[in-house]
Write an enzyme that holds these catalytic residues in place. Structure first.
Site, PDB file in Angstrom:
ATOM      1  N   TRP A 191       0.852  -1.190   0.000  1.00 48.28           N
ATOM      2  CA  TRP A 191       0.000   0.000   0.000  1.00 48.28           C
ATOM      3  C   TRP A 191       0.895   1.251   0.000  1.00 48.28           C
ATOM      4  CZ3 TRP A 191      -0.557   3.815   3.910  1.00 48.28           C
ATOM      5  CH2 TRP A 191      -1.532   4.784   3.611  1.00 48.28           C
ATOM      6  N   LYS A 468     -16.271   6.260  -8.591  1.00 48.06           N
ATOM      7  CA  LYS A 468     -14.995   5.703  -8.125  1.00 48.06           C
ATOM      8  C   LYS A 468     -15.322   4.411  -7.385  1.00 48.06           C
ATOM      9  CE  LYS A 468     -11.173   6.861  -4.974  1.00 48.06           C
ATOM     10  NZ  LYS A 468     -10.706   7.906  -4.036  1.00 48.06           N
ATOM     11  N   TRP A 469     -14.855   3.293  -7.909  1.00 45.18           N
ATOM     12  CA  TRP A 469     -15.194   1.958  -7.379  1.00 45.18           C
ATOM     13  C   TRP A 469     -14.021   1.472  -6.544  1.00 45.18           C
ATOM     14  CZ3 TRP A 469     -19.475  -1.300  -9.166  1.00 45.18           C
ATOM     15  CH2 TRP A 469     -19.423  -2.610  -8.689  1.00 45.18           C
ATOM     16  N   ASP A 470     -14.182   1.527  -5.231  1.00 48.90           N
ATOM     17  CA  ASP A 470     -13.066   1.244  -4.319  1.00 48.90           C
ATOM     18  C   ASP A 470     -13.120  -0.213  -3.815  1.00 48.90           C
ATOM     19  OD1 ASP A 470     -10.858   1.727  -2.734  1.00 48.90           O
ATOM     20  OD2 ASP A 470     -11.715   3.422  -1.655  1.00 48.90           O
ATOM     21  N   ASN A 472     -11.101  -2.051  -0.423  1.00 49.37           N
ATOM     22  CA  ASN A 472     -10.069  -1.714   0.562  1.00 49.37           C
ATOM     23  C   ASN A 472      -9.523  -2.839   1.425  1.00 49.37           C
ATOM     24  OD1 ASN A 472      -9.444   1.103   0.218  1.00 49.37           O
ATOM     25  ND2 ASN A 472     -11.601   1.448   0.660  1.00 49.37           N
ATOM     26  N   ASP A 538      -2.768   5.608  -3.237  1.00 51.40           N
ATOM     27  CA  ASP A 538      -3.202   6.579  -2.223  1.00 51.40           C
ATOM     28  C   ASP A 538      -2.075   7.553  -1.920  1.00 51.40           C
ATOM     29  OD1 ASP A 538      -5.737   5.750  -1.903  1.00 51.40           O
ATOM     30  OD2 ASP A 538      -5.441   4.717   0.006  1.00 51.40           O
TER      31      ASP A 538
HETATM   32  C1  DGJ Z   1      -9.130   4.247  -0.199  1.00 50.19           C
HETATM   33  C2  DGJ Z   1      -8.975   5.080  -1.441  1.00 50.19           C
HETATM   34  O1  DGJ Z   1      -7.810   4.738  -2.109  1.00 50.19           O
HETATM   35  C3  DGJ Z   1      -9.005   6.543  -1.050  1.00 50.19           C
HETATM   36  O2  DGJ Z   1      -8.766   7.343  -2.161  1.00 50.19           O
HETATM   37  C4  DGJ Z   1     -10.339   6.844  -0.436  1.00 50.19           C
HETATM   38  O3  DGJ Z   1     -11.343   6.709  -1.397  1.00 50.19           O
HETATM   39  C5  DGJ Z   1     -10.590   5.934   0.749  1.00 50.19           C
HETATM   40  N1  DGJ Z   1     -10.398   4.561   0.415  1.00 50.19           N
HETATM   41  C6  DGJ Z   1     -11.976   6.131   1.281  1.00 50.19           C
HETATM   42  O4  DGJ Z   1     -12.298   5.235   2.254  1.00 50.19           O
END
Ligand code: DGJ
Length: 785
Positions: A191, A468-470, A472, A538
């Site tokens: 990351w 924007k399709w995130d 995480n 990020d």
């Molecule tokens: C991770 C993304 O990469 C960020 O740009 C942002 O959208 C956050 N998640 C939001 O939780």
């Protein structure tokens, strides 16, 4: 073009050739992949094994068929080839020896299988093989993309027997070569440090570039390159490899003691298994192969063209991408309608075209512990609803975009209360959590339908033009409550995701989708088939981004790379860098801003405004021009340049980027390739102000009066006054730019300063504009000086 001459299949692109043949034994023999050459006698490319091969086994006892040392187009385990196999199937009755033999070929029209795939191939060849004891058919597909010098390969198995088999692996491509390109380039990270270039020398042994995360991952991108020792950015041979897939991938490379190399690409066999029932078909994702003898920049150009023309699709294909503002780092979860509209107002004043509302707008989402799965508006934060916000933003002449993280579910959510079975978890076990969340089980058709339904409702609730399709977290606790073979889980998850994405992108074709996975945890060709751009990382710190964008550029064009100017100190590294450097670097990508514009000074806002207007003027060149990296890159030097040349080789924009300055370092000479040798160009620095704060106490050397360091007057001068930076301005022929270079004004060395000295310091940068020389303009400018 695909030529079939006797037993030989000779595939050609504009500059490359790929040759294999069928043999009497039924084995498919590989002969050549590399520069396009004229072959006079095909016998000359055949491997000669008449002298025997030590203790190697003879395939079916056939003369000279020393299968363990032969270059093969496809190989399986059990007949005497002990290298890594391309395919492996078994069942209890038939064991696990596989023996596929050539039975025929057909020129076919391109197919869109149930997986994301490239499109627009010039020709497609299908080779058919059959294992007569298993009664399994194997089809190998070869798609030729002549202009981008790319060949795509994939494989498919069809069970024509009455028995069920387990597929242990079905790789998409096998390539057996001489190990003459032994430097392997991989793009690795974590990351915030995605796709850093690493190089290793491949000698005897097995090297694997893979992911086991459930996604293509930030750890090892599916892209890898093999090059000769002497290959540079601008010369020498290289092979590029990638995979049109977003799940667990593997590049398996085995170098044998006889200096051959086998290169396999495909779904990672370490986390895969598939039950193939009678009449079932299983298709592996598409592998990309490309080759050049003209250096790594050329290799990248081929992959960039391929992505722009044969991967990205829909209304946004080859379209200029809007400059956006994203509220994430400006507000995190702490926003309301008023704050967003204030930010939007400033954004529209500086020329931004798209306002993106990031995480926190839905359910009870005031922190990262809750509400994923509840895709309805948070009415406390947005009392007038999304529609109202969207209208307000449209009235400011900006598009409205929305963040979602659809593949996730929080325990604390309406969705989980109603459908706990939608979360991926093992019965009777506590699931591992990532950012407090679980992943939705997309192998379950009900979970997919629910998702499509909820998202369709929100996407059609107002004028949403960007999403924007995130994503995480990585996958754990792998278990699908509707599956009969759990080892299929990860591939079925990916197929489930692709199903959701194809339903949504066809229902909302006008929406520009940007893929994101904690930044760049899923930057791959599979996602690019649905989403024309990806949030690169990020990490928006200038210095770190320099490496990330350089690494990413080896396989992916600038039109796909989201790049934002963010605040300082940077939120990932706490580093301070200038606004101009942050912009100069972000401009080599799809530009966005991700900071609280309402807290910038008027002077900073003016700078942002002029950056955006400059970017818009040059946008086509940046997003779709020919992108070059200079040698050395930032991976081996403290300075580097990027540049983009337009399609008619008429103009260029160059970025000069420095990380940490060294005292008394060598001079900077700018080389630019790709322009016309005999055209006269004018090269000019994009005017850049220099903050005099950089001089610290040295300010007293250039001021007529003496002032106290960090005193009131010093601080006031620093705030109010910015020096005009140096100007490089010269006339130069294309051939000089290519071979001789431009010797730039000297950098500040600690021994003198005037207006012909370039003050860069740590993390300094410049942009240079190169345009054809127009006599009149030049004369007027020189006179007025
Ligand atoms: C991770 C993304 O990469 C960020 O740009 C942002 O959208 C956050 N998640 C939001 O939780």
């Amino acid at each position: 073009m695909i030529k079939i001459i006797n037993d030989f299949f000779h595939l050609e692109t504009q500059n490359t050739a790929y040759i294999f043949s069928k043999s009497l034994s039924g084995l498919l023999l590989h002969h050549y992949y590399g520069k396009k050459i004229t072959i006079c006698d095909y016998q000359s490319v055949m491997q000669k094994l008449d002298g025997g091969q030590g203790t190697s086994n003879l395939y079916e006892g056939i003369n000279n068929a020393f299968i363990d040392v032969m270059d093969l187009e496809i190989s399986a385990f059990g007949k005497g080839d002990y290298r890594e196999a391309m395919i492996s199937l078994s069942n209890e009755n038939r064991g696990y020896t596989n023996n596929f033999k050539y039975i025929g070929y057909e020129m076919v029209s391109e197919k869109q299988e149930d997986l994301p795939m490239s499109y627009g191939a010039d020709q497609t060849l299908r080779i058919d093989l059959f294992d007569s004891s298993l009664r399994i058919r194997l089809e190998l597909y070869y798609k030729v993309f002549e202009r981008s010098d790319v060949i795509c390969k994939y494989a498919k198995v069809i069970n024509e027997s009455q028995e069920t088999y387990i597929i242990h692996r079905l790789m998409s491509s096998q390539l057996d070569l001489k190990n003459t390109h032994p430097i392997m380039m991989t793009f690795d990270g974590a990351w915030s440090t995605e796709r850093h270039l690493n190089e290793k020398l491949l000698t005897s042994g097995i090297t694997i570039n893979d992911s086991k995360h459930g996604v293509s991952s930030n750890k090892h991108n599916p892209l890898f390159i093999l090059r000769q020792q002497q290959t540079t950015e601008d010369s020498g041979e290289a092979y590029g490899f990638n995979l049109v897939y977003s799940g667990n991938h593997a590049g398996i490379l085995e170098v044998t003691p006889n200096e051959r190399i086998r290169i396999l690409q495909g779904i990672n066999p370490a986390t895969f298994e598939w039950k193939l029932k009678p009449n079932d078909v299983f298709c592996a994702p598409e592998a990309l192969l490309t080759y050049t003898h003209n250096g790594l920049n050329q290799l990248s150009h081929q992959m960039h063209d391929f992505v722009n023309n044969h991967i990205v699709r829909g209304l946004w294909k080859n379209k200029k991408r809007p400059v956006l503002i994203n509220n994430w780092e400006a507000t995190y979860f702490n926003f309301n309608e008023k704050k967003l509209l204030e930010l939007a107002k400033k954004a529209s004043q500086v020329g931004i075209e798209l306002f993106v509302l990031d995480d926190g707008w839905f359910g009870k989402r005031n922190n990262d512990k809750t509400s994923l799965g509840d895709w309805f508006v948070n009415s406390q934060k947005l009392p007038h609803g999304l529609g109202y916000l969207c209208d307000q933003i449209n009235q400011m002449k900006m598009m409205f975009g929305l963040w979602v993280e659809p593949e996730m579910i929080n325990e604390e959510s309406e969705l989980y209360r109603l459908h706990p079975e939608y979360a991926i978890r093992l019965p009777d076990q506590k699931p591992s959590l990532g950012r407090n969340q679980m992943v939705l089980d997309l192998t379950n058709p009900n979970a997919r339908d629910n998702l499509v339904q909820q998202l369709s409702a929100i996407f059609s609730s107002c004028n949403i033009e960007y999403v924007k399709w995130d994503f995480n977290r990585n996958l754990t606790d792998l278990f699908g409550s509707t599956l009969s073979n759990q080892k299929e889980f990860l591939h079925r998850y990916m197929m489930g995701l692709y199903d959701v994405l194809s339903r949504l992108t066809s229902r909302f074709p006008h929406i520009l989708f940007e893929s994101c996975a904690s930044g760049g945890n899923r930057f791959d060709l599979g996602m690019l088939c649905f989403m024309p751009q990806i949030w690169t990382s990020d990490d928006t710190d200038y210095n770190e981004r320099l490496a990330i964008q350089t690494g990413t550029s080896y396989g992916y064009p600038l039109s796909t790379m989201g790049a934002h100017v963010s605040d300082i100190p940077n939120h990932q590294t706490l580093r301070n860098t200038s606004l101009s450097s942050r912009f100069n670097l972000a401009s080599f990508g799809v530009l966005g801003y991700e900071l609280d514009l309402t807290s910038l000074s008027n002077d900073e806002l003016e700078q942002v405004k002029s950056q955006i207007s400059f970017y818009k003027e040059q946008r086509k060149l940046y997003q779709y021009g020919r992108f070059y990296r200079s040698h050395p890159t930032i991976f081996t030097s403290n300075r580097t340049t990027f540049y983009c040349v337009d399609s008619i080789q008429n103009q260029a924009i160059v970025g000069f980027f420095q990380s940490l300055i060294h005292p008394n370092q060598s001079e900077d000479v700018l080389f630019v390739k790709g322009l016309h040798d005999q055209t006269l160009y004018q090269l000019k620095t994009k005017t850049q102000k220099v903050n005099i704060e950089i001089f610290g106490g040295l300010i007293n050397l250039i001021l007529p009066i003496r002032i106290k360091l960090n005193g009131k007057i010093h601080r006031l001068i620093c705030k109010l006054y910015q020096m005009k930076g140096e100007q490089d301005d010269c006339l130069v022929y294309g051939e000089q730019l290519r071979y001789g270079g431009i010797r730039l004004t000297q950098q500040f060395m600690g021994t003198g300063f005037n207006d012909r000295v370039r003050v860069l310091g740590d993390f300094g940068s410049r942009l240079y504009i190169i345009k054809p020389f127009v006599k009149k303009e030049y004369k007027l400018k020189k006179q007025s000086k």
